[in-house]
Design a protein around this motif. Structure first.
Motif, mmCIF file in Angstrom:
data_model
loop_
_atom_site.group_PDB
_atom_site.id
_atom_site.type_symbol
_atom_site.label_atom_id
_atom_site.label_comp_id
_atom_site.label_asym_id
_atom_site.label_seq_id
_atom_site.Cartn_x
_atom_site.Cartn_y
_atom_site.Cartn_z
ATOM 1 N N TYR A 97 0.857 -1.183 0.000
ATOM 2 C CA TYR A 97 0.000 0.000 0.000
ATOM 3 C C TYR A 97 0.896 1.236 0.000
ATOM 4 C CZ TYR A 97 -3.535 -3.410 1.291
ATOM 5 O OH TYR A 97 -4.372 -4.505 1.309
ATOM 6 N N ARG A 119 -0.796 6.772 -3.709
ATOM 7 C CA ARG A 119 -1.549 5.918 -4.625
ATOM 8 C C ARG A 119 -2.785 5.323 -3.953
ATOM 9 N NH1 ARG A 119 0.860 0.234 -6.484
ATOM 10 N NH2 ARG A 119 -0.062 -0.331 -4.446
ATOM 11 N N ASP A 120 -2.575 4.697 -2.796
ATOM 12 C CA ASP A 120 -3.671 4.015 -2.106
ATOM 13 C C ASP A 120 -4.257 4.832 -0.964
ATOM 14 O OD1 ASP A 120 -3.385 1.503 -3.618
ATOM 15 O OD2 ASP A 120 -1.448 1.391 -2.601
ATOM 16 N N MET A 146 -8.173 3.716 2.167
ATOM 17 C CA MET A 146 -8.807 2.644 1.430
ATOM 18 C C MET A 146 -10.318 2.683 1.617
ATOM 19 S SD MET A 146 -5.519 2.062 1.976
ATOM 20 C CE MET A 146 -5.365 1.414 3.649
#
Length: 424
Positions: free
Chosen positions: A212, A216-217, A232
Motif C-alpha cells: 500500500y 496511490r492508495d 482505502m
C-alpha cells in the motif's frame, strides 16, 4: 540493585556496539519464555519520521481502547521514554526488576539494544498489552526487533542511513529496512525515491505481501491548518493533529493506513477513535514549541531530509528573527544539513552536546561562518540556549536542532529533568 546501577550496567553494553543479527536476541527471548508472542506487533522502519509515525499509531490504538505498547529509540532525556504503555513511560522500579531478569538470561556479548528490546517485550507481556508499535533501531532485516512476529510493516521515507552497516546505496538500505516484513503481511510505504521504492516493491513480491503506497492508495494533506485523509475506506476532514509540521501529514497518513488495515486483523478502529488518536498524539522533540517569550522550538532534524522538512515547517511560524542553537555529531554528514538550515538563521549559537561524538562547538561555528552565517561558539547546550534567550526579543523564535542529543539535552534543561546521554 538501584535504577542508577542497573542503567550503568545496561549502558556499559554499548562497548559491544552495533552487531546486526538475530541469533543473540532469539536466544534471549527463548530464555525469557518468548514474551514477544503475548501481543500483536506492528513494525515501523525507515529513516525519517519513524518516531512520529509510531507515536501517531500508538495514539490511534490507545484511543480505540486497546492496551498499546510503544517501543522507540533513542530516548531524548530518560531511558524510561523508550518503553510506554498507553502513552505512559515505564517506571524506574519496573526497569530495575525486569532488567535484572533480562541481564541474567542474556547470552554473552548481547548488545545494549538487544537487552532493551527484550526488556520491552517482557514489560508488554507482563502488563497485558494487546498490540505494540515497535520502532526498529537500525535497518530491519537484521535488527533485534525483527525477532517479533509483525502483523504489518510501515516504511517511512528512506534516505542514506548507517551506510557502514546497511549499504552505500539507497536501494540497498531500503532492502535492509523492508527486510523486516513478514510473509503475507501488509506492507505500508511512504512515497520513496525510485531506488528505494523498487527495493520495497521487490520485498513485497518476495514475501507475497500486499503493498500500500502513500499517494496511490492513501494520502493526507493540510487544509487551513487541519488534516484531511483519504484512505482505502476511511475519509477524514478537518482533523486536529497533536504533532505540528507540514511533514507530519505523511506520518499521519502512514499511521492511519496501517490502522485501517489492522482493522481487518482483529483491531477495529472507529472514526471517533481515529480523530481522537490524531489529536492526542505527542512526540517530544519534533517541532515541539515551548511558548516563551521568547518561544523555543525543538526539532530533532539531523540529516538533510530532516532539515528540509524542518525548513518547510518553519515557513509557517511567524517571527521577527530566527536564532538557532545548533549542535551536531562529528560523524554525521554536515554540509547537506547546514545548506537547508543556515539560510533561515539570523544568528547561530553553535553548541556541543554532552557526548564524546559531538562536534566541538568551535569547529561547528567555524563551518557555519564559512558558509556565510553569523555564528558564535556557545559551548554547552544549556549555555547556548541561555545565550540565545538573552539575545532574543519577544517576537523572535529560538530553534534548537542538529541532533536528537542536542534536542534531548535542551529539553531536559527546559523541563528540569536529568539528561541521560546515550546513543543506542
Amino acid at each position: 540493585m538501584t535504577y542508577a546501577e542497573i542503567l550503568s550496567r545496561i549502558y556499559a553494553l554499548g562497548r559491544f556496539g552495533m552487531k546486526p543479527g538475530l541469533e543473540r536476541i532469539t536466544k534471549l527471548l527463548d530464555a525469557l519464555g518468548n514474551p514477544e508472542r503475548a501481543f500483536a506487533t506492528v513494525h515501523v522502519v525507515g529513516t525519517n519520521g519513524k518516531g512520529s509515525t509510531a507515536s501517531f499509531l500508538s495514539s490511534l490504538f490507545s484511543a480505540g481502547g486497546y492496551r498499546t505498547g510503544l517501543f522507540t529509540s533513542p530516548h531524548l532525556s530518560s531511558f524510561t521514554e523508550r518503553i510506554r504503555i498507553n502513552g505512559e513511560e515505564i517506571d524506574e522500579d519496573t526497569v530495575v526488576r525486569l532488567a535484572e531478569r533480562v541481564m541474567k538470561a542474556a547470552p554473552p556479548e548481547s548488545t545494549f539494544f538487544e537487552i532493551v528490546t527484550a526488556l520491552a517485550a517482557l514489560c508488554f507481556a507482563e502488563r497485558g498489552v494487546s498490540i505494540a508499535v515497535i520502532e526498529a533501531g537500525m535497518g530491519g532485516r537484521l535488527d533485534a526487533t525483527n525477532a517479533f512476529q509483525g502483523l504489518l510493516t510501515v516504511v517511512t521515507p528512506v534516505s542514506l542511513d548507517h551506510t557502514e552497516y546497511l549499504g552505500a546505496r539507497l536501494g540497498e538500505i531500503a532492502a535492509e529496512k523492508a527486510g523486516i516484513c513478514k510473509p503475507g503481511t501488509p506492507l505500508v510505504s511512504a512515497d520513496q525515491h525510485p531506488d528505494a521504492a523498487a527495493a520495497i516493491s521487490r520485498r513485497a513480491a518476495e514475501t507475497g505481501s500486499p503493498l500500500y503506497l502513500c499517494g496511490r492508495d492513501f494520502s493526507a494533506c493540510w487544509r487551513d491548518g487541519k488534516l484531511s485523509y483519504r484512505g482505502m475506506k476511511l475519509a477524514l476532514d478537518g482533523v486536529e493533529s497533536g504533532l505540528r509540521g507540514r511533514y507530519q501529514s505523511v506520518n499521519a497518513a502512514l499511521a492511519l493506513a496501517a490502522a485501517e488495515l489492522l482493522s481487518e486483523h482483529g483491531f477495529p478502529l472507529s472514526r471517533e477513535a481515529a480523530v481522537a488518536g490524531l489529536r492526542d498524539a505527542r512526540w517530544p522533540g519534533r517541532m515541539e514549541l515551548f511558548p516563551g517569550p521568547p518561544r523555543v522550538l525543538l526539532d530533532g532534524a539531523h540529516n538533510p531530509d530532516g532539515a528540509r522538512a524542518l525548513a518547510e515547517g518553519l515557513a509557517e511560524i511567524p517571527r521577527q528573527r530566527l536564532l538557532m542553537v545548533l549542535g551536531m555529531m562529528g560523524d554525521k554528514e554536515i554540509s547537506g544539513l547546514l545548506a537547508h538550515l543556515l539560510p533561515l538563521a539570523d544568528r547561530v549559537f553553535a553548541v556541543a552536546p554532552a557526548l564524546e561524538r559531538a562536534l566541538p562547538a568551535q569547529d561547528l561555528a567555524l563551518l557555519c561562518r564559512e558558509a556565510g552565517a553569523d555564528a558564535t561558539a556557545a559551548g554547552s547546550v544549556p549555555d547556548g540556549l541561555e545565550q540565545a534567550r538573552q539575545a532574543a526579543e519577544s517576537d523572535d523564535l529560538i530553534v534548537v536542532c542538529g541532533s536528537l542529543f542536542t534536542v534531548g539535552e535542551a529539553r531536559s534543561f527546559l523541563v528540569s529533568r536529568r539528561f541521560e546521554a546515550f546513543r543506542g
